[in-house]
Design an enzyme around this catalytic site. Sequence first.
Site, PDB file in Angstrom:
ATOM      1  N   CYS A  94       0.827  -1.207   0.000  1.00 25.76           N
ATOM      2  CA  CYS A  94       0.000   0.000   0.000  1.00 25.76           C
ATOM      3  C   CYS A  94       0.870   1.269   0.000  1.00 25.76           C
ATOM      4  CB  CYS A  94      -0.988  -0.070   1.154  1.00 25.76           C
ATOM      5  SG  CYS A  94      -2.459   0.882   0.826  1.00 25.76           S
ATOM      6  N   HIS A 130      -3.501  -5.135   1.666  1.00 27.93           N
ATOM      7  CA  HIS A 130      -2.850  -5.384   2.964  1.00 27.93           C
ATOM      8  C   HIS A 130      -2.877  -6.865   3.370  1.00 27.93           C
ATOM      9  CE1 HIS A 130      -2.355  -1.203   4.528  1.00 27.93           C
ATOM     10  NE2 HIS A 130      -3.308  -0.958   3.648  1.00 27.93           N
ATOM     11  N   GLU A 177      -1.057  -8.291   5.434  1.00 30.89           N
ATOM     12  CA  GLU A 177      -0.745  -8.410   6.869  1.00 30.89           C
ATOM     13  C   GLU A 177      -2.001  -8.291   7.733  1.00 30.89           C
ATOM     14  OE1 GLU A 177      -0.370  -5.779   5.074  1.00 30.89           O
ATOM     15  OE2 GLU A 177      -0.702  -3.963   6.232  1.00 30.89           O
TER      16      GLU A 177
END
Length: 243
Positions: A78, A202, A204
């Site tokens: 990002c 994302h 994560e």
Amino acid sequence: MAIGVLALQGSFNEHITALNKLGVKGVEIRKPEQLEHVRALIIPGGESTTMAKLAEYHNLFPALRSFVKSGKPVWGTCAGLIFLADRAVGQKQGGQELVGGLDCLVHRNFFGSQIQSFETELSVPTLADKEGGPPNFRGIFIRAPAILEAGPSVEVLADYPVPSKQVMETASESKTEQEQNNSGEKVIVAVKQGNLLATAFHPELTADTRWHSFFMNMVDGPVDEGSADQTIAYIAKQLPVFQ
Ligand code: GLN
């Protein structure tokens, strides 16, 4: 050697947790000299203008650029993708400094503002091929950028269909609402170019660690010295996935 995660701002803790799940040690990077002790680097999502200001304050740009040039793996998610891009549009007035290295034109807020954040199933054939699991990945897009143009050495790992109206209008830098229907036009949302990996979404923030595992496979040799558990995890990662 551990994996560095740029920890100026944004979702660095979540990346460290995802690395830990793979038995890999992630260390926070805030100073240029700390980059000397890591084998690879993750630049997390967050707010790229703020992150750039903090990076400038800590005199990190020269060290980040030479890290990218050294050939060690670097993954930008990002805002991290924006950092790695050679060219960006949609920046705040005055622009912002970029690390660069990735032969791409990125639109900083392609998908609109915070409230236009969304989740979607992305088709990820290369990821599934290398890491196993389903052929799709849950992409979490938070005020996300998109890659509008990519150079010949850039391998596209995922794209996302958008209305042609949005593509045209963002190219001229005006803001639009994201429309529900799509017209077959696509923007790029995940790429690999040599030692560089970049995702507009994302990973994560999901429980699916395949992108982290994919990134770890870009790193030469066992990444964590001194821990039998972690070396075993590394070796296990190299074995075929049975499912
Ligand atoms: N578009 C944001 C920026 O410019 C990035 C958002 C994110 O990292 N989730 O910084």
